[in-house]
Design an enzyme around this catalytic site. Structure first.
Site, short mmCIF file in Angstrom:
data_model
loop_
_atom_site.label_atom_id
_atom_site.label_comp_id
_atom_site.label_asym_id
_atom_site.label_seq_id
_atom_site.Cartn_x
_atom_site.Cartn_y
_atom_site.Cartn_z
N GLU A 101 49.64 -8.66 -33.36
CA GLU A 101 49.05 -7.72 -34.13
C GLU A 101 49.87 -6.52 -34.73
O GLU A 101 51.10 -6.51 -34.89
CB GLU A 101 48.20 -6.94 -32.90
CG GLU A 101 47.29 -7.68 -32.18
CD GLU A 101 47.05 -7.16 -30.77
OE1 GLU A 101 46.94 -5.83 -30.73
OE2 GLU A 101 46.77 -7.74 -29.93
N LYS B 262 51.21 -3.07 -35.34
CA LYS B 262 51.60 -1.82 -34.38
C LYS B 262 51.24 -0.38 -35.32
O LYS B 262 51.82 -0.14 -36.22
CB LYS B 262 52.96 -1.83 -33.92
CG LYS B 262 53.42 -0.85 -33.26
CD LYS B 262 54.94 -1.04 -32.54
CE LYS B 262 55.10 -0.13 -31.60
NZ LYS B 262 55.20 1.33 -31.93
N ASP C 74 50.41 3.36 -36.07
CA ASP C 74 51.61 4.54 -35.46
C ASP C 74 50.75 5.74 -35.61
O ASP C 74 50.13 6.29 -36.55
CB ASP C 74 52.83 4.67 -36.75
CG ASP C 74 53.69 5.36 -36.34
OD1 ASP C 74 53.81 5.72 -34.91
OD2 ASP C 74 54.55 5.94 -36.95
N TYR D 110 43.24 -2.25 -29.32
CA TYR D 110 44.00 -3.34 -29.22
C TYR D 110 44.20 -3.92 -27.62
O TYR D 110 44.75 -5.18 -27.47
CB TYR D 110 45.27 -3.02 -29.47
CG TYR D 110 46.07 -2.05 -28.91
CD1 TYR D 110 46.58 -1.73 -27.62
CD2 TYR D 110 46.25 -0.73 -29.67
CE1 TYR D 110 47.10 -0.74 -27.09
CE2 TYR D 110 46.85 0.42 -29.13
CZ TYR D 110 47.26 0.47 -27.73
OH TYR D 110 47.74 1.26 -27.10
N LYS E 244 59.83 -3.70 -34.64
CA LYS E 244 59.56 -2.70 -35.30
C LYS E 244 60.19 -2.73 -37.10
O LYS E 244 61.41 -3.27 -37.16
CB LYS E 244 60.53 -1.42 -34.87
CG LYS E 244 59.83 -1.04 -33.74
CD LYS E 244 58.91 0.44 -33.68
CE LYS E 244 59.90 1.51 -32.86
NZ LYS E 244 59.24 2.82 -32.96
N CYS F 158 64.18 35.78 -55.39
CA CYS F 158 63.41 34.80 -56.03
C CYS F 158 64.07 34.20 -57.07
O CYS F 158 64.76 34.85 -57.82
CB CYS F 158 62.04 35.31 -56.52
SG CYS F 158 61.05 34.37 -57.26
N CYS G 298 61.93 35.53 -60.54
CA CYS G 298 61.84 37.23 -60.78
C CYS G 298 62.76 37.87 -60.33
O CYS G 298 62.86 39.19 -60.40
CB CYS G 298 60.45 37.41 -60.58
SG CYS G 298 60.21 37.64 -58.87
N CYS H 109 58.21 35.16 -51.97
CA CYS H 109 58.44 36.14 -52.94
C CYS H 109 57.31 37.00 -53.02
O CYS H 109 56.24 36.55 -53.27
CB CYS H 109 58.69 35.43 -54.57
SG CYS H 109 58.68 36.81 -55.68
N CYS I 240 55.71 37.67 -60.84
CA CYS I 240 56.25 36.51 -60.80
C CYS I 240 55.65 35.58 -61.38
O CYS I 240 54.60 35.21 -60.84
CB CYS I 240 56.62 36.26 -59.24
SG CYS I 240 57.75 34.72 -58.91
N1 LIG Z 1 62.27 10.39 -33.08
C1 LIG Z 1 62.32 10.76 -32.08
O1 LIG Z 1 62.71 11.82 -31.76
C2 LIG Z 1 61.51 10.15 -30.97
C3 LIG Z 1 61.48 10.44 -29.57
C4 LIG Z 1 60.71 9.65 -28.67
C5 LIG Z 1 59.93 8.40 -29.15
N2 LIG Z 1 60.19 8.23 -30.44
C6 LIG Z 1 59.70 6.90 -30.90
O2 LIG Z 1 58.65 6.37 -30.15
C7 LIG Z 1 58.95 5.06 -29.67
C8 LIG Z 1 58.62 5.03 -28.27
O3 LIG Z 1 57.46 5.46 -27.97
P1 LIG Z 1 56.36 4.75 -27.10
O4 LIG Z 1 56.88 4.75 -25.79
O5 LIG Z 1 55.01 5.46 -27.77
O6 LIG Z 1 56.24 3.08 -27.54
P2 LIG Z 1 56.20 2.66 -28.95
O7 LIG Z 1 55.38 3.47 -29.77
O8 LIG Z 1 57.27 2.07 -29.58
O9 LIG Z 1 55.07 1.36 -28.67
C9 LIG Z 1 54.31 1.56 -27.58
C10 LIG Z 1 52.88 2.00 -28.06
O10 LIG Z 1 52.54 1.26 -29.24
C11 LIG Z 1 51.01 1.55 -29.43
N3 LIG Z 1 50.49 0.45 -30.03
C12 LIG Z 1 50.25 0.60 -31.45
N4 LIG Z 1 49.76 -0.69 -31.99
C13 LIG Z 1 49.42 -1.55 -30.57
C14 LIG Z 1 48.99 -2.62 -30.60
N5 LIG Z 1 48.67 -3.63 -31.23
N6 LIG Z 1 49.16 -3.14 -29.19
C15 LIG Z 1 49.86 -2.53 -28.00
N7 LIG Z 1 50.35 -1.33 -28.39
C16 LIG Z 1 50.13 -0.75 -29.75
C17 LIG Z 1 50.37 1.77 -28.18
O11 LIG Z 1 50.08 3.27 -28.37
C18 LIG Z 1 51.63 1.84 -27.26
O12 LIG Z 1 51.51 2.87 -26.36
C19 LIG Z 1 60.61 5.00 -29.94
O13 LIG Z 1 60.49 3.39 -30.14
C20 LIG Z 1 60.84 5.92 -30.88
O14 LIG Z 1 60.78 5.18 -32.10
C21 LIG Z 1 61.01 8.89 -31.45
ZN LIG Z 2 59.41 35.69 -57.65
#
Ligand SMILES: NC(=O)c1ccc[n+]([C@@H]2O[C@H](COP(=O)([O-])OP(=O)(O)OC[C@H]3O[C@@H](n4cnc5c(N)ncnc54)[C@H](O)[C@@H]3O)[C@@H](O)[C@H]2O)c1
Ligand SMILES: [Zn+2]
Length: 667
Positions: free
Chosen positions: A111, A113, A115, A222, A309, A403, A406, A421, A427
């Site tokens: 599937e 993923k 975001d 999902y 990922k 600025c 200006c 500004c 400006c």
């Molecule tokens: N940049 C930062 O500061 C920071 C901090 C914390 C977490 N993160 C990111 O978040 C990730 C961890 O977050 P997480 O625990 O939510 O895990 P994740 O986002 O890597 O994976 C789990 C989540 O994926 C989602 N998901 C989307 N499609 C799906 C599908 N088809 N099937 C099942 N699940 C699906 C679900 O909501 C599930 O909870 C880390 O890998 C990191 O990349 C970043």
């Molecule tokens: Zn200006």
């Protein structure tokens, strides 16, 4: 304390902080990739040194938290995270691991993923009864009211659904809606949102569900969870969910081997850029639910699934210089001018640096080698600096104080990220930007006049504000670059025609900070003329539905400027619509003034939109959810039972459409 232990504690502390920034503040300060690398490092240290085990380590817990502003509720079934992998070797290792634990042939479901923000929906007897965020996995925030506003979530299911179950999915904000929201924000002088994920997640935490309803959120499902669901495999459950009315993307596919899984990954690594929403990888799941059960869970994730990922496309390049742009509202945006480099199929030369804090936080300096990433944002962003390549003579960036256009000293209000500004009338980019906004399609929509011509007119000294447009003569514009007899005629005609544009759009066109299309409509409707708005006090303005202090102050400031008063008087003399026309006033009454009304169900003689318009025309306010502030509910057929119960609990009267029409004297 040993060095190792010290390192472990450091990493835990740092990762906890990133989790907080990411899940609670919706404002990550490092990239996901960097986060995952650090988490992996911690995981490895912990597995080599089990003596430092801690159940509270970020490796052992789902990263989210519950937020205090919502009711916290336990999940009937725990919500897990997913193990991440970035390479095909990791996937093969995973396959080896699970093959040791179960016998027989394994099929996989691949599937996308998605975001966004995870959500768990509970259905009973085919009706949505509850929506909880993932929270810490054991308990989440009850955001049902917000979730109900999302159109792709069925409130009532169809087909052969089980009596009670949870369904999990991801709340996402498709690019199109995200970009539109940002255009609107930029238009009214607000900073654009950073990316769709943060915005989706932030939307769920809004206190006002009417605000959530305006956001084009979607929910992609999902996973089915519960007892006696009558399904044997993940793939089957996706199909079932689709039949019951859920939005389950069709990209999910069955794979008989890891080979086929890799094919799927390769395909989507390229084609994900054509999807309407953001994806950050592929999730691979063991298809057979019996096998899933045998595999079970680790402290944090199912053993039967793994995420692959996509590495977000990143490159490093040299930062040649930083320039500063002045927007229509005077907001200053620092822009990085980069050594051109190819990224995700396009040549990148510039990246946004957002504001002074961002530059300071990342300690970005001219001459640095910087990492650039193209995510969901329109303009690429800078993730950080390769310090190993920093030139010896490098100097910290000193943010501009004046600025660049200006030379006026910049101001930065408390609580604001942006510098401004303040030279509103002198400006150039502000003057040009404001007139460009005035003539734009949603505002005065002046045919025959474009943004470039506006700049020319200002630069030639023919106009200094939008009221000057109405003084222009054909003889003045003909000498302009690329202007011919015909186009000059069109321009003058277009300006003349714009005098018919209705008041609410003129109000929007004025470019008052924070007064977007919707607010302009509200103000126009409430006050009916520009004079009444100009004379309203801040307190009175705040009392108008949905007008907050920030908007009220901005409106006050706009009308108290003598220059603006002068310009508005000129617009009046030229004959622009500065009050609601008699036509628009027809059918408007105060019969429902001050009343907060909820509309529920399906109606016989009216559509819901017609009903809502009638409420507003008669001075009432349409509210999306029932609360103690609701005056009454207009209910048609199929009013939801939970709404009904809530109304009864709060003792709020429910009337039908005929009673309603009587109330507003239509029958
Ligand atoms: N940049 C930062 O500061 C920071 C901090 C914390 C977490 N993160 C990111 O978040 C990730 C961890 O977050 P997480 O625990 O939510 O895990 P994740 O986002 O890597 O994976 C789990 C989540 O994926 C989602 N998901 C989307 N499609 C799906 C599908 N088809 N099937 C099942 N699940 C699906 C679900 O909501 C599930 O909870 C880390 O890998 C990191 O990349 C970043
Ligand atoms: Zn200006």
């Amino acid at each position: 304390m040993s060095k190792i232990q010290h390192k472990i504690l450091e990493l835990r502390k740092e990762l906890n902080e990133h989790n907080y920034n990411y899940y609670v503040l919706d404002n990550a300060t490092i990239s996901d990739y960097e986060f995952d690398i650090k988490l992996k490092e911690l995981q490895e240290l912990e597995s080599q040194h089990p003596e430092f085990f801690d159940a509270n380590s970020p490796t052992q817990r789902v990263g989210g938290e519950v937020v205090k502003s919502f009711e916290t509720m336990p999940h009937d079934y725990r919500m897990y995270s997913l193990d991440n992998s970035y390479s095909k070797e990791d996937l093969l290792d995973w396959e080896t691991r699970i093959k040791k634990l179960i016998d027989g042939n394994i099929q996989y479901v691949c599937e996308l993923k998605y975001d966004g923000a995870s959500i768990s929906l509970t259905y009973e007897m085919g009706m949505l009864v509850r929506a909880l965020t993932r929270g810490d996995g054991f308990q989440g925030d009850n955001v049902t009211t917000n979730i109900r506003t999302i159109k792709s979530i069925p409130l009532q299911l169809k087909g052969d659904f089980p009596e009670k179950f949870d369904i999990r999915g991801e709340i996402v904000l498709p690019f199109e809606g995200f970009n539109k929201m940002n255009e609107e924000r930029i238009e009214i002088g607000e900073e654009p949102y950073r990316n769709p994920r943060n915005t989706a997640s932030g939307s769920l935490k809004l206190q006002d569900s009417a605000e959530v309803a305006k956001r084009p959120l979607e929910c992609l499902l999902y996973n089915l969870t519960g007892a006696n669901l009558g399904v044997q495999s993940q793939f089957e459950s996706l199909e079932k969910a689709r039949q019951w009315g859920f939005k389950v993307p069709g990209a999910a596919k069955l794979a008989k081997s890891m080979e086929e899984v890799f094919e799927y990954i390769n395909y989507w690594n390229v084609h994900r850029h054509d999807l309407p929403y953001e994806t950050d990888g592929v999730v691979i799941k063991v298809n057979n639910l019996q096998q899933q059960e045998e595999l079970g869970y680790t402290a944090k994730s199912p053993r039967w699934a793994i995420a692959y990922k996509f590495k977000s496309e990143q490159v490093s390049t040299k930062l040649n210089s930083i320039s500063y742009q002045v927007g229509r509202t005077g907001a200053i945006t620092p822009v990085a001018n980069l050594e051109p480099v190819e990224l995700a199929g396009t040549i990148v030369k510039r990246a946004s640096l957002h504001n002074a804090d961002q530059i300071e936080k990342l300690d970005i300096r001219v001459g640095d080698e910087v990492y650039v990433e193209k995510g969901g944002e329109i303009i690429p962003k800078i993730l950080g600096v390769d310090l190993s390549k920093r030139p010896l003579n490098s100097q910290p960036t000193v943010y501009i104080t004046h600025c660049p256009e200006c030379f006026t000293e910049l101001v930065r209000q408390e609580g604001e990220a942006q510098h401004y500004c303040p030279n509103y009338n002198g400006c150039k980019p502000q003057i040009i930007g404001r007139i460009q906004h005035f003539i734009s399609r949603k505002a005065m929509d002046i045919e025959g006049l474009g943004g470039e011509t506006v700049a020319l007119l200002v630069n030639e000294g023919l106009i200094t504000n939008y009221s000057d447009l109405y003084d222009l003569t054909k003889a003045q514009v003909i000498p302009l670059e690329r202007m011919a007899d015909k186009s000059a005629d069109n321009l003058i005609l277009g300006i003349e025609e714009s005098k018919k544009i209705p008041f609410e759009r003129v109000l929007f066109a004025l470019g008052i900070r924070y007064v977007g299309e919707t607010v302009a409509k509200k103000l126009a409707k409430h006050y009916k003329s520009i004079e009444a708005i100009a004379n309203a006090s801040e307190d009175e303005l705040v009392n108008v539905d949905e007008i907050g202090v920030k908007i009220a102050q901005s409106v006050k400031a706009f009308f108290s400027s003598e220059e603006n008063q002068f310009i508005i008087n000129r617009l009046k003399d030229f004959g622009l619509q500065l009050e609601i026309s008699a036509e628009q006033l027809i059918g408007q009454t105060d019969l429902l003034k001050g009343k907060s009304i909820v509309v529920s169900g399906v109606f016989e003689s009216l559509s819901r939109d017609e009903l809502k318009k009638l409420i507003e025309d008669n001075g009432g306010k349409v509210s999306s959810s029932i609360s103690s502030k609701t005056d009454f509910i207009v209910a048609g057929d199929n009013m939801g039972p939970s709404k009904k119960k809530k109304a009864e609990d709060l003792n709020i009267s429910i009337i039908n459409e005929y009673n309603f029409l009587q109330k507003i004297k239509k029958i």
